[in-house]
Design an enzyme around this catalytic site. Structure first.
Site, PDB file in Angstrom:
ATOM      1  N   GLY A   1       0.777  -1.241   0.000  1.00 49.43           N
ATOM      2  CA  GLY A   1       0.000   0.000   0.000  1.00 49.43           C
ATOM      3  C   GLY A   1       0.804   1.284   0.000  1.00 49.43           C
TER       4      GLY A   1
ATOM      5  N   ARG B   1      -6.049   0.124  -5.835  1.00 52.67           N
ATOM      6  CA  ARG B   1      -4.754   0.736  -5.465  1.00 52.67           C
ATOM      7  C   ARG B   1      -4.301   1.761  -6.491  1.00 52.67           C
ATOM      8  NH1 ARG B   1      -2.451  -2.285  -1.236  1.00 52.67           N
ATOM      9  NH2 ARG B   1      -2.796  -4.528  -1.294  1.00 52.67           N
TER      10      ARG B   1
ATOM     11  N   PHE C   1     -13.889   3.809   5.485  1.00 56.07           N
ATOM     12  CA  PHE C   1     -13.000   2.936   4.720  1.00 56.07           C
ATOM     13  C   PHE C   1     -12.595   3.632   3.428  1.00 56.07           C
ATOM     14  CE2 PHE C   1     -11.214  -0.456   2.340  1.00 56.07           C
ATOM     15  CZ  PHE C   1     -10.586  -1.207   3.318  1.00 56.07           C
TER      16      PHE C   1
ATOM     17  N   ASP D   1       0.895   3.387   4.405  1.00 55.22           N
ATOM     18  CA  ASP D   1      -0.232   4.047   3.731  1.00 55.22           C
ATOM     19  C   ASP D   1      -1.226   4.606   4.747  1.00 55.22           C
ATOM     20  OD1 ASP D   1      -1.027   1.499   4.563  1.00 55.22           O
ATOM     21  OD2 ASP D   1      -1.847   0.885   2.635  1.00 55.22           O
TER      22      ASP D   1
ATOM     23  N   ASP E   1      -4.297   2.509  11.386  1.00 49.72           N
ATOM     24  CA  ASP E   1      -5.676   2.315  11.834  1.00 49.72           C
ATOM     25  C   ASP E   1      -5.627   1.975  13.330  1.00 49.72           C
ATOM     26  OD1 ASP E   1      -8.476   1.941  11.351  1.00 49.72           O
ATOM     27  OD2 ASP E   1      -8.168  -0.209  11.145  1.00 49.72           O
TER      28      ASP E   1
HETATM   29  P1  IMP Z   1      -3.555  -1.418  11.668  1.00 46.45           P
HETATM   30  O1  IMP Z   1      -2.641  -2.506  12.129  1.00 46.45           O
HETATM   31  O2  IMP Z   1      -4.950  -1.595  12.217  1.00 46.45           O
HETATM   32  O3  IMP Z   1      -3.045  -0.034  11.928  1.00 46.45           O
HETATM   33  O4  IMP Z   1      -3.765  -1.687  10.152  1.00 46.45           O
HETATM   34  C1  IMP Z   1      -3.228  -0.986   9.181  1.00 46.45           C
HETATM   35  C2  IMP Z   1      -3.502  -1.676   7.857  1.00 46.45           C
HETATM   36  O5  IMP Z   1      -4.913  -1.947   7.679  1.00 46.45           O
HETATM   37  C3  IMP Z   1      -3.129  -0.750   6.760  1.00 46.45           C
HETATM   38  O6  IMP Z   1      -1.772  -0.915   6.399  1.00 46.45           O
HETATM   39  C4  IMP Z   1      -4.090  -1.121   5.667  1.00 46.45           C
HETATM   40  O7  IMP Z   1      -3.556  -2.184   4.907  1.00 46.45           O
HETATM   41  C5  IMP Z   1      -5.315  -1.598   6.382  1.00 46.45           C
HETATM   42  N1  IMP Z   1      -6.369  -0.557   6.465  1.00 46.45           N
HETATM   43  C6  IMP Z   1      -6.851   0.057   7.571  1.00 46.45           C
HETATM   44  N2  IMP Z   1      -7.796   0.949   7.279  1.00 46.45           N
HETATM   45  C7  IMP Z   1      -7.933   0.925   5.931  1.00 46.45           C
HETATM   46  C8  IMP Z   1      -8.766   1.662   4.995  1.00 46.45           C
HETATM   47  O8  IMP Z   1      -9.598   2.534   5.337  1.00 46.45           O
HETATM   48  N3  IMP Z   1      -8.601   1.354   3.686  1.00 46.45           N
HETATM   49  C9  IMP Z   1      -7.712   0.413   3.250  1.00 46.45           C
HETATM   50  N4  IMP Z   1      -6.912  -0.279   4.072  1.00 46.45           N
HETATM   51  C10 IMP Z   1      -7.029  -0.030   5.402  1.00 46.45           C
HETATM   52 MG    MG Z   2      -0.753  -1.641   4.822  1.00 43.50          MG
END
Ligand code: IMP
Ligand code: MG
Length: 178
Positions: free
Chosen positions: A45, A165, A152, A100, A103
């Site tokens: 990403g 992407r 999202f 990218d 979250d």
């Molecule tokens: P985290 O470990 O929850 O911070 O997850 C991060 C990963 O979840 C990112 O690198 C993305 O691949 C995916 N992700 C989280 N939110 C989104 C979104 O709104 N769109 C697309 N991918 C997301």
């Molecule tokens: Mg990612």
């Protein structure tokens, strides 16, 4: 605009302008480093963001990549496995992780821990997007492109089931598409 997109949050122009600012800031912050800073892109990403960002870096830097995925079928959140490891040694190096989106923060927390475990001297994080309200752990980005609400998003590297992407902007995915 793509038909699965509800609205555009950030246009290509806005993203490019933000990358210019971030690139200038990073070039300033790392200019007195003794060794070249190593940019570590998290596949897949981060690629469009990284590609735009490094055009605006005016100091010497190096590039490597890492790919991680969540363990499936386990209950413990935040356990990630490395699918593609770094090519170079990072002992005593200053690293900037390029992500990218952050979250929950669990992915970036684990990757930071891993890079310190491999001997990195300093690990900082830059993310194109930050969903602060979703954070479940105490990890923060050092540099953020844009703060966003809990929606999202797709495009500029961000996917839903590996799709979207390639969109040159960041948009909100329509609810009926997931
Ligand atoms: P985290 O470990 O929850 O911070 O997850 C991060 C990963 O979840 C990112 O690198 C993305 O691949 C995916 N992700 C989280 N939110 C989104 C979104 O709104 N769109 C697309 N991918 C997301
Ligand atoms: Mg990612």
């Amino acid at each position: 605009m793509h038909q699965d997109c509800k609205k555009i949050l950030f246009s290509e122009q806005q993203i490019v302008e933000r990358c210019q600012k971030l690139g200038q800031q990073l070039s300033q912050d790392y200019k007195d480093n003794k060794h070249n800073v190593l940019f570590v892109g998290i596949l897949k990403g981060s690629i469009p963001f990284l590609a735009e960002l490094i055009k605006h870096i005016s100091i010497d830097m190096e590039l490597d990549f890492i790919a991680a995925s969540s363990y499936e079928g386990t209950e413990s959140l935040g356990d990630i496995k490395i699918i593609k490891d770094l090519d170079c040694s990072i002992i005593n190096r200053d690293i900037l992780i390029i992500e990218d989106i952050i979250d929950t923060g669990l992915t970036i927390k684990k990757i930071k821990e891993l890079l310190y475990h491999k001997g990195a001297h300093d690990v900082k994080v830059i993310t194109l997007l930050n969903k602060q309200s979703r954070r479940v752990c105490d990890v923060q980005a050092d540099y953020v492109g844009f703060e966003i609400e809990n929606e999202f998003v797709i495009g500029f590297g961000l996917d839903f089931n590996q799709k979207y992407r390639n969109l040159p902007y960041i948009g909100v995915l329509k609810k009926e598409c997931y």
